[in-house]
Design a protein around this motif. Structure first.
Motif, PDB file in Angstrom:
ATOM      1  N   LEU A 151      56.080  77.137 -32.257  1.00 24.97           N
ATOM      2  CA  LEU A 151      57.356  77.058 -32.696  1.00 24.97           C
ATOM      3  C   LEU A 151      58.255  78.157 -32.559  1.00 24.97           C
ATOM      4  N   ALA A 152      57.911  79.184 -32.517  1.00 27.13           N
ATOM      5  CA  ALA A 152      58.780  80.363 -32.417  1.00 27.13           C
ATOM      6  C   ALA A 152      59.159  80.651 -30.916  1.00 27.13           C
ATOM      7  N   LEU A 153      58.501  80.072 -30.064  1.00 30.83           N
ATOM      8  CA  LEU A 153      58.729  79.905 -28.679  1.00 30.83           C
ATOM      9  C   LEU A 153      59.906  79.038 -28.053  1.00 30.83           C
ATOM     10  N   GLN A 154      60.207  78.105 -29.030  1.00 33.46           N
ATOM     11  CA  GLN A 154      61.065  76.708 -28.752  1.00 33.46           C
ATOM     12  C   GLN A 154      62.389  77.270 -28.650  1.00 33.46           C
ATOM     13  N   GLN A 155      63.044  76.655 -27.644  1.00 33.11           N
ATOM     14  CA  GLN A 155      64.583  76.877 -27.532  1.00 33.11           C
ATOM     15  C   GLN A 155      65.369  76.392 -28.698  1.00 33.11           C
ATOM     16  N   ARG A 156      66.798  76.656 -29.072  1.00 33.80           N
ATOM     17  CA  ARG A 156      67.426  76.346 -30.379  1.00 33.80           C
ATOM     18  C   ARG A 156      67.732  74.939 -30.052  1.00 33.80           C
ATOM     19  N   HIS A 157      68.090  74.684 -28.730  1.00 32.80           N
ATOM     20  CA  HIS A 157      68.539  73.153 -28.553  1.00 32.80           C
ATOM     21  C   HIS A 157      67.416  72.160 -28.877  1.00 32.80           C
ATOM     22  N   ARG A 158      66.229  72.541 -29.045  1.00 31.29           N
ATOM     23  CA  ARG A 158      64.877  71.614 -29.339  1.00 31.29           C
ATOM     24  C   ARG A 158      64.743  71.758 -30.930  1.00 31.29           C
ATOM     25  N   ILE A 159      64.831  72.740 -31.546  1.00 31.07           N
ATOM     26  CA  ILE A 159      64.309  72.807 -33.124  1.00 31.07           C
ATOM     27  C   ILE A 159      65.822  73.176 -33.853  1.00 31.07           C
ATOM     28  N   GLY A 160      66.667  73.313 -33.544  1.00 28.62           N
ATOM     29  CA  GLY A 160      67.845  73.866 -34.405  1.00 28.62           C
ATOM     30  C   GLY A 160      67.984  72.805 -35.423  1.00 28.62           C
ATOM     31  N   HIS A 161      67.895  71.739 -35.135  1.00 35.01           N
ATOM     32  CA  HIS A 161      67.888  70.419 -36.315  1.00 35.01           C
ATOM     33  C   HIS A 161      67.107  70.953 -37.521  1.00 35.01           C
ATOM     34  N   LEU A 162      66.125  71.563 -37.415  1.00 35.73           N
ATOM     35  CA  LEU A 162      64.855  71.571 -38.444  1.00 35.73           C
ATOM     36  C   LEU A 162      65.369  72.902 -39.385  1.00 35.73           C
ATOM     37  N   THR A 163      66.489  73.552 -38.855  1.00 39.86           N
ATOM     38  CA  THR A 163      66.921  74.829 -39.712  1.00 39.86           C
ATOM     39  C   THR A 163      67.016  74.456 -41.165  1.00 39.86           C
ATOM     40  N   GLY A 164      66.542  74.984 -42.133  1.00 37.68           N
ATOM     41  CA  GLY A 164      66.573  74.780 -43.609  1.00 37.68           C
ATOM     42  C   GLY A 164      65.644  74.001 -44.245  1.00 37.68           C
ATOM     43  N   TYR A 165      64.694  73.516 -43.549  1.00 39.40           N
ATOM     44  CA  TYR A 165      63.363  72.811 -43.867  1.00 39.40           C
ATOM     45  C   TYR A 165      62.284  73.385 -43.833  1.00 39.40           C
ATOM     46  N   ASP A 229      46.774  62.432 -34.514  1.00 35.90           N
ATOM     47  CA  ASP A 229      46.430  62.198 -35.999  1.00 35.90           C
ATOM     48  C   ASP A 229      46.835  63.530 -36.861  1.00 35.90           C
ATOM     49  N   VAL A 230      48.060  63.899 -36.359  1.00 34.72           N
ATOM     50  CA  VAL A 230      48.761  64.879 -37.177  1.00 34.72           C
ATOM     51  C   VAL A 230      49.933  64.172 -37.950  1.00 34.72           C
ATOM     52  N   ASN A 231      49.954  64.676 -39.327  1.00 32.65           N
ATOM     53  CA  ASN A 231      51.039  64.160 -40.267  1.00 32.65           C
ATOM     54  C   ASN A 231      51.968  65.442 -40.718  1.00 32.65           C
ATOM     55  N   PHE A 232      53.056  65.063 -40.831  1.00 28.72           N
ATOM     56  CA  PHE A 232      53.922  66.177 -41.383  1.00 28.72           C
ATOM     57  C   PHE A 232      55.157  65.512 -42.315  1.00 28.72           C
ATOM     58  N   MET A 233      55.498  66.431 -43.340  1.00 32.67           N
ATOM     59  CA  MET A 233      56.836  66.015 -44.043  1.00 32.67           C
ATOM     60  C   MET A 233      57.655  67.213 -44.263  1.00 32.67           C
ATOM     61  N   SER A 234      59.001  66.777 -44.103  1.00 38.32           N
ATOM     62  CA  SER A 234      60.045  67.843 -44.032  1.00 38.32           C
ATOM     63  C   SER A 234      60.684  68.058 -45.472  1.00 38.32           C
ATOM     64  N   ILE A 235      60.737  69.143 -46.135  1.00 36.90           N
ATOM     65  CA  ILE A 235      61.382  69.154 -47.318  1.00 36.90           C
ATOM     66  C   ILE A 235      62.329  70.211 -47.223  1.00 36.90           C
ATOM     67  N   PRO A 236      63.451  70.092 -47.791  1.00 41.85           N
ATOM     68  CA  PRO A 236      64.693  71.177 -47.802  1.00 41.85           C
ATOM     69  C   PRO A 236      64.133  72.251 -48.333  1.00 41.85           C
ATOM     70  N   LEU A 237      64.716  73.618 -47.779  1.00 46.95           N
ATOM     71  CA  LEU A 237      64.449  74.678 -48.625  1.00 46.95           C
ATOM     72  C   LEU A 237      65.480  74.772 -49.572  1.00 46.95           C
ATOM     73  N   LEU A 238      65.159  75.289 -50.724  1.00 53.29           N
ATOM     74  CA  LEU A 238      65.984  75.195 -51.941  1.00 53.29           C
ATOM     75  C   LEU A 238      66.184  76.734 -52.500  1.00 53.29           C
ATOM     76  N   GLY A 239      67.286  77.118 -52.721  1.00 52.09           N
ATOM     77  CA  GLY A 239      67.270  78.550 -53.541  1.00 52.09           C
ATOM     78  C   GLY A 239      67.308  79.698 -52.640  1.00 52.09           C
ATOM     79  N   GLY A 240      66.577  79.563 -51.516  1.00 48.82           N
ATOM     80  CA  GLY A 240      66.246  80.781 -50.549  1.00 48.82           C
ATOM     81  C   GLY A 240      65.652  80.335 -49.438  1.00 48.82           C
ATOM     82  N   VAL A 241      65.300  81.366 -48.434  1.00 50.46           N
ATOM     83  CA  VAL A 241      64.584  81.044 -47.268  1.00 50.46           C
ATOM     84  C   VAL A 241      63.508  82.339 -47.316  1.00 50.46           C
TER      85      VAL A 241
END
Length: 365
Positions: A151-165, A229-241
């Motif tokens: 994930l750390a190697l991904q370009q911003r245009h690919r994973i920027g929408h996941l910021t804050g999760y 067979d990978v499952n994932f859920m996205s949870i907003p980061l609250l209070g801090g990061v």
């Protein structure tokens, strides 16, 4: 969770955190253990209760390690042992006001046991050191580290929408609560997993509700499932990061949902075997560090939850040569003597617990 709104006012918005856990039919749940984080998603979630045979039982279901030290290369074993023993001595002084020892001499590699010699009042004491760890959980986390690296190697245009999760992820079929992450050479499986994350558009309101009472039924909260067979859920980061390298580069954090089930009597039997391996004439004392950083500076908080579960269901530990076996908790500084009919507290908690490094949000004005 938010407090009840005043009469006539609009109910406040609250947030749920949903995390996966599998419960066998023969288990009775009596409580939930969790370690909170400054950003909402807990560092650890576990269920405790009784099995069908009446044995105390614990299920650790989710865990996000704490990056306590930032290192570029693994810490050498001898340096890590010094860190663990010196921290024990620091907590001893903080709690009791006295010194555990006056000085230490690391043993020349190849000449141990013991790992370290300590000097006190003219005596030379041989200390052996080990970590309180669970091999299956450590192995799963080692594999999961590959997800963070990719994930750390991904370009911003690919994973920027996941910021804050925070992304909670688990592997394996629906009925497999202990599925392991892919090995590093499973390139195609990782490609499909990353592509699924890139395609995912999290809904910030997916886990919100009005007021302080949880809804009777939760709908629309199914996880995303990948072809492998990978499952994932996205949870907003609250209070801090988290103040981590992964967040700095991607804007997200990730945690592994890997379930391990534990029976108190079996865990005590496993610990006795560890003591027996260290019970040698040259070793006077054994330090077992729970939740202490590993060679990459990561603390596995679930190991402290497991250790406390054992202390809640105490049994004795015996030794022939070791005069003392100390269980030391890294997050709180609390310590117990294990040799004897049951554990005895040597000193209480010095600290309130882990406060993983984070960037707290500035309150909205």
């Amino acid at each position: 969770m938010s407090q009840e709104a005043e009469p006539g006012s609009q109910p406040e918005q609250s947030h749920m955190t949903l995390l996966p856990i599998r419960l066998h039919e023969d288990r009775t749940v009596e409580g939930v253990n969790f370690v909170p984080s400054p950003w909402g998603a807990p560092l650890v979630v576990a269920l405790r209760g009784m099995g069908e045979d009446g044995q105390p039982w614990l299920a650790i279901a989710n865990e996000t390690p704490v990056s306590w030290l930032r290192v570029g290369t693994p810490i050498p074993k001898a340096e890590l042992e010094i860190l663990h023993l010196q921290r024990l001595a620091t907590d001893h002084r903080c709690s009791t006001g006295g010194e555990l020892y006056e000085a230490i001499d690391p043993v020349v590699p190849g000449e141990d046991p013991p790992d370290i010699y300590a000097h006190l009042a003219g005596r030379k004491i041989g200390w052996e050191l080990t970590a309180f760890s669970n091999s299956s959980r450590r192995y799963a986390q080692a594999l999961f580290f590959e997800v963070s690296k990719r994930l750390a190697l991904q370009q911003r245009h690919r994973i920027g929408h996941l910021t804050g999760y925070h992304i909670s992820m688990w592997f394996g079929a629906a009925d497999d609560s202990a599925g392991l992450p892919f090995k590093a050479n499973k390139q195609s499986s990782y490609d499909r997993l990353i592509d699924s994350l890139v395609a995912h558009r999290p809904d910030p309101n997916q886990f919100t509700f009005q007021g302080s009472q949880l809804p009777i039924q939760v709908t629309g909260a199914d996880p995303v499932r990948t072809p492998d067979d990978v499952n994932f859920m996205s949870i907003p980061l609250l209070g801090g990061v988290p103040a981590s390298g992964l967040f700095a580069m991607t804007g997200m954090s990730v945690g592994l949902a890997f379930q391990s089930d534990h029976v108190a009597s079996q865990e005590w039997a496993n610990l006795q075997k560890v003591v027996e391996r260290k019970d040698k004439p040259a070793n006077n004392r054994l330090l077992i560090s729970a939740g202490a950083p590993d060679s990459m500076g990561r603390c596995f908080v679930a190991e402290e939850v497991l250790a406390h579960f054992m202390l809640d269901n105490p049994e004795g530990v015996s030794a022939n040569h070791l005069a003392s076996v100390i269980l030391h908790f890294w997050s709180t500084g609390q310590a117990f003597e294990l040799v004897g009919s049951e554990p005895v507290e040597l000193w209480p908690a010095v600290y309130q617990g882990f406060n993983p490094m984070s960037h707290p949000f500035v309150p909205a004005t």
